[in-house]
Design a protein around this motif. Sequence first.
Motif, PDB file in Angstrom:
ATOM      1  N   VAL A   1       3.992 -16.628  11.879  1.00 12.06           N
ATOM      2  CA  VAL A   1       4.090 -18.039  11.814  1.00 12.06           C
ATOM      3  C   VAL A   1       2.944 -18.734  12.721  1.00 12.06           C
ATOM      4  O   VAL A   1       2.949 -18.385  13.863  1.00 12.06           O
ATOM      5  CB  VAL A   1       5.470 -18.983  12.208  1.00 12.06           C
ATOM      6  CG1 VAL A   1       5.449 -20.139  12.017  1.00 12.06           C
ATOM      7  CG2 VAL A   1       6.508 -18.308  11.341  1.00 12.06           C
ATOM      8  N   THR A   2       1.794 -19.240  12.087  1.00 11.39           N
ATOM      9  CA  THR A   2       0.790 -19.532  12.741  1.00 11.39           C
ATOM     10  C   THR A   2      -0.181 -20.399  12.099  1.00 11.39           C
ATOM     11  O   THR A   2      -0.102 -20.714  10.950  1.00 11.39           O
ATOM     12  CB  THR A   2      -0.078 -18.350  13.211  1.00 11.39           C
ATOM     13  OG1 THR A   2      -1.202 -18.941  14.101  1.00 11.39           O
ATOM     14  CG2 THR A   2      -0.830 -17.719  12.334  1.00 11.39           C
ATOM     15  N   GLU A   3      -0.620 -21.432  12.748  1.00 13.46           N
ATOM     16  CA  GLU A   3      -1.655 -22.265  12.047  1.00 13.46           C
ATOM     17  C   GLU A   3      -3.001 -21.871  12.239  1.00 13.46           C
ATOM     18  O   GLU A   3      -4.103 -22.386  11.843  1.00 13.46           O
ATOM     19  CB  GLU A   3      -1.696 -23.984  12.746  1.00 13.46           C
ATOM     20  CG  GLU A   3      -0.458 -24.272  12.482  1.00 13.46           C
ATOM     21  CD  GLU A   3      -0.123 -24.698  11.079  1.00 13.46           C
ATOM     22  OE1 GLU A   3      -0.473 -25.291  10.485  1.00 13.46           O
ATOM     23  OE2 GLU A   3       1.141 -23.978  10.534  1.00 13.46           O
ATOM     24  N   ASP A   4      -3.398 -20.614  12.934  1.00 11.52           N
ATOM     25  CA  ASP A   4      -4.680 -20.006  13.059  1.00 11.52           C
ATOM     26  C   ASP A   4      -4.973 -19.128  12.042  1.00 11.52           C
ATOM     27  O   ASP A   4      -4.305 -17.914  11.841  1.00 11.52           O
ATOM     28  CB  ASP A   4      -4.762 -19.271  14.409  1.00 11.52           C
ATOM     29  CG  ASP A   4      -5.928 -18.985  14.799  1.00 11.52           C
ATOM     30  OD1 ASP A   4      -6.806 -18.304  13.878  1.00 11.52           O
ATOM     31  OD2 ASP A   4      -6.437 -18.895  16.178  1.00 11.52           O
ATOM     32  N   ALA A   5      -5.654 -19.541  11.053  1.00  9.69           N
ATOM     33  CA  ALA A   5      -5.934 -18.342   9.810  1.00  9.69           C
ATOM     34  C   ALA A   5      -6.529 -17.259  10.304  1.00  9.69           C
ATOM     35  O   ALA A   5      -6.353 -16.033   9.686  1.00  9.69           O
ATOM     36  CB  ALA A   5      -6.815 -19.108   8.718  1.00  9.69           C
ATOM     37  N   ALA A   6      -7.408 -17.489  11.062  1.00 12.23           N
ATOM     38  CA  ALA A   6      -8.017 -15.922  11.536  1.00 12.23           C
ATOM     39  C   ALA A   6      -6.937 -15.194  12.258  1.00 12.23           C
ATOM     40  O   ALA A   6      -7.228 -13.650  11.941  1.00 12.23           O
ATOM     41  CB  ALA A   6      -9.175 -16.187  12.747  1.00 12.23           C
ATOM     42  N   VAL A   7      -5.943 -15.345  13.211  1.00 13.77           N
ATOM     43  CA  VAL A   7      -5.062 -14.629  13.346  1.00 13.77           C
ATOM     44  C   VAL A   7      -4.248 -14.063  12.560  1.00 13.77           C
ATOM     45  O   VAL A   7      -3.849 -12.942  12.242  1.00 13.77           O
ATOM     46  CB  VAL A   7      -4.329 -15.465  14.559  1.00 13.77           C
ATOM     47  CG1 VAL A   7      -2.706 -14.528  14.903  1.00 13.77           C
ATOM     48  CG2 VAL A   7      -5.028 -15.807  15.664  1.00 13.77           C
ATOM     49  N   ALA A   8      -3.833 -15.064  11.501  1.00 10.03           N
ATOM     50  CA  ALA A   8      -3.087 -14.523  10.316  1.00 10.03           C
ATOM     51  C   ALA A   8      -3.970 -13.510   9.650  1.00 10.03           C
ATOM     52  O   ALA A   8      -3.160 -12.358   9.102  1.00 10.03           O
ATOM     53  CB  ALA A   8      -2.846 -15.641   9.298  1.00 10.03           C
ATOM     54  N   ARG A   9      -5.106 -13.514   9.477  1.00 12.63           N
ATOM     55  CA  ARG A   9      -5.760 -12.423   8.631  1.00 12.63           C
ATOM     56  C   ARG A   9      -5.877 -11.204   9.508  1.00 12.63           C
ATOM     57  O   ARG A   9      -5.745 -10.172   8.901  1.00 12.63           O
ATOM     58  CB  ARG A   9      -7.353 -13.144   8.455  1.00 12.63           C
ATOM     59  CG  ARG A   9      -7.586 -14.041   7.394  1.00 12.63           C
ATOM     60  CD  ARG A   9      -8.877 -14.175   7.146  1.00 12.63           C
ATOM     61  NE  ARG A   9      -9.971 -14.664   8.055  1.00 12.63           N
ATOM     62  CZ  ARG A   9     -10.058 -15.913   8.345  1.00 12.63           C
ATOM     63  NH1 ARG A   9      -9.596 -16.791   7.505  1.00 12.63           N
ATOM     64  NH2 ARG A   9     -11.056 -16.237   9.398  1.00 12.63           N
TER      65      ARG A   9
END
Length: 421
Positions: free
Chosen positions: A349-357
Amino acid sequence: MKDELDAKTLIDQLGTQARAAATELSVASAERKDAALIGAAEAILARRAEILTANGEDMAYGASKGLSPAMMDRLMLDEARLSAIADSLRAVAGQTDPVGDVIAAWDMPSGLHIERVRTPLGVIGVIYESRPNVTADAGALCLKSGNAVILRGGSESYHSSRAIHACLVEGLRGAGLSEDAIQLVPTRDRSAVTEMLRATAYIDVIVPRGGKGLVGLVQREARVPVFAHLEGICHVYLDAEADPAMAVEIALNAKTRRTGICGSMECLLLDRAFYARHGAAVIEALVAAGVEMRVEGELSEIVGTVPATPEDFGREFLDMICAARLVDGLEGAIAHIQTYGSQHTDAIVTEDAAVARQFFARLDSAILMHNASTQFADGGEFGMGAEIGIATGKMHARGPVGAEQLTSFKYQVTGKGTLRA
């Protein structure tokens, strides 16, 4: 010795019949297979009183055996669940037939035209516990993909499975297909399972659906190839940039919607930065919902939690119990999941797309989710109509196993009197 001989004779008979049916199904039209599935769905609804009566017998049997609440929930059928089974059969019927699909095609300088074409696996054996809906799901997906199937339901779901199987047979009969295309082992005798695992002459792949004990047994003893997952140790990681309201809702759904399924969250990981910013709201919400939160470190100061033991991490509870710990960012979450996970389903669960990738790239679970509940780890939710199971191995099928995943392929090569120099 007599029981073993009887079980071998039984599986040999079912296997011989399944092989013959598989030959017929491999060339059956999509229309006839779909007609059988729609007919089965209609029979489920027409016979629902009969099926519910059979399920009542199984529920009483399960209670007498002391099944856990989670297992009893898996076993239970009601009007809504029967409607869902019928809808699932119709959904599978509505899918594109995978058999004969041209996966790839190309021409060679030699003049050959080559096609890679989907083809059925042959005969599939499905061994499962408690959940009578697996009878319909497995039967439907095997039929859709042109495979014959031998079903061996658990002793707990014996009567329910027989009642549902009768509806599948009615559908086959109405469509003019062999009734041996979907067979149910007509005994609770466990020696039949042993014989299925040895039946390399008849069965092309085994799919176990059940707890760690059943799946472990199958993986240890099967001589037939296996599609399986041992456990669903699913994690939800709350990143530093997680939306706090979303984090609460996803954690609640992932744990409490249905605790007895393999996609249920078993461990909550909280980034220390998230916890420092937003506090204990997520864990407090889980405690308020009746979840026993087994925590360590600073989290143990939260009212209503209990201390975790080392054994609570990497454990499939299948109950209103969840482990939780703080981790140091994405690196800490990945290290934890790689140590304790089962490569089933893990979510961030995150709003940081780079972390999700990065989460998606560095973890190798069969299913990875971003800002979604792990309860979506289901073939129906993936648009497959149903699933025969979740496969966590890396050979052939992985993730939800639907009709397409129950096919292999062959090469069809066409020339014009082409000769090799």
